[in-house]
Design an enzyme around this catalytic site. Structure first.
Site: not given
Length: 262
Positions: A8, A10
């Protein structure tokens, strides 16, 4: 057998939410003279919504539309949200390129380990692709960023916690789900990866420490960088034991049948 490591963006590559996205949203609201400012607590609630445009669209209650002087036409509202999101992305990427958000501990290290071992590398994120690429380049360097496939933004119809983005990554990388390890930081991201059948490591971030990570193969405070930032294991359902930093050996151990349920 080809393995893949999928991150991922953020909260995983960098802890971007508090110091990047939140101020960029608020600067955008001020720029467009919108009657809203998000506090840290407000933003913690908004983060349950996957995707920046979707978070902005959540503002469009009848009362907000009236106070902001927005058109009642839904198509015009969608165009306004697109304009807000483009401005927010511009402001956010400027913050990233200014060096305001360093890569999280262990990211650059494990990326180089994985590349040297022949693993495929990817990012799967609900954020806009320019934002993702800016964070990636800053977290691992321009040369290492070129090793990555990036799946981001609106490339799938349903964002996390739906599994679409991870299912797309697995298809495009041309690997088996059994040979993929995901690194996530949120319950929504974990749900998306697990629904796609992927072994998932969670590295908690500033906004996610209290979330429910049931289903994760391993939960840690960070991937770790010795000697200054050792890993602290928070949940270890596969019994990998004490680790000072998460390595490829750790990830491979999580995928073995003797490690317990996925």
């Amino acid at each position: 057998m080809t393995r893949a490591l999928v991150f991922d963006c953020d909260g995983v590559l960098a802890d971007t939410e508090r110091d990047g996205h939140l101020p960029a949203f608020n600067e955008t609201f001020e720029h467009f003279d919108l009657p809203v400012r998000w506090s840290e607590d407000d933003y913690a609630s908004v983060l349950r919504i996957g995707g920046g445009k979707e978070r902005l669209a959540s503002l469009l209650t009848p009362d907000f539309v009236r106070r902001a002087g927005l058109p009642a036409d839904q198509e015009a509202q969608r165009a306004a949200v697109a304009d807000w999101h483009a401005e927010k992305t511009r402001r956010y990427t400027a913050r990233v390129r200014a060096g305001d958000m360093p890569g999280r501990p262990g990211i650059a290290r494990i990326v180089h380990e994985a590349h040297d071992a022949g693993w495929l590398l990817a990012v799967a994120s609900t954020s806009a692709e320019p934002s993702v690429r800016a964070v990636l380049e800053h977290a691992v360097g321009d040369d290492a960023a070129a090793w990555f496939a990036v799946f981001a933004g609106d490339v799938v119809p349903h964002k996390k916690p739906a599994p679409d983005i991870y299912e797309l990554a697995v298809r495009e990388l041309g690997v088996s789900a059994d040979d993929v390890v995901v690194v996530e930081d949120s319950a929504n991201g974990l749900r998306a990866a697990v629904a796609a059948g992927l072994t998932t490591v969670v590295t908690i971030s500033s906004y996610t420490a209290d979330e429910d990570f049931t289903g994760a193969a391993l939960v840690v405070d960070s991937l770790g960088d010795l000697p200054d930032t050792p890993t602290h294991v928070l949940s270890d359902p596969h019994h990998v034991g004490s680790v000072e930093q998460v390595t490829l050996d750790t990830l491979t151990q999580l995928q073995t049948p003797t490690g317990g349920p996925r």
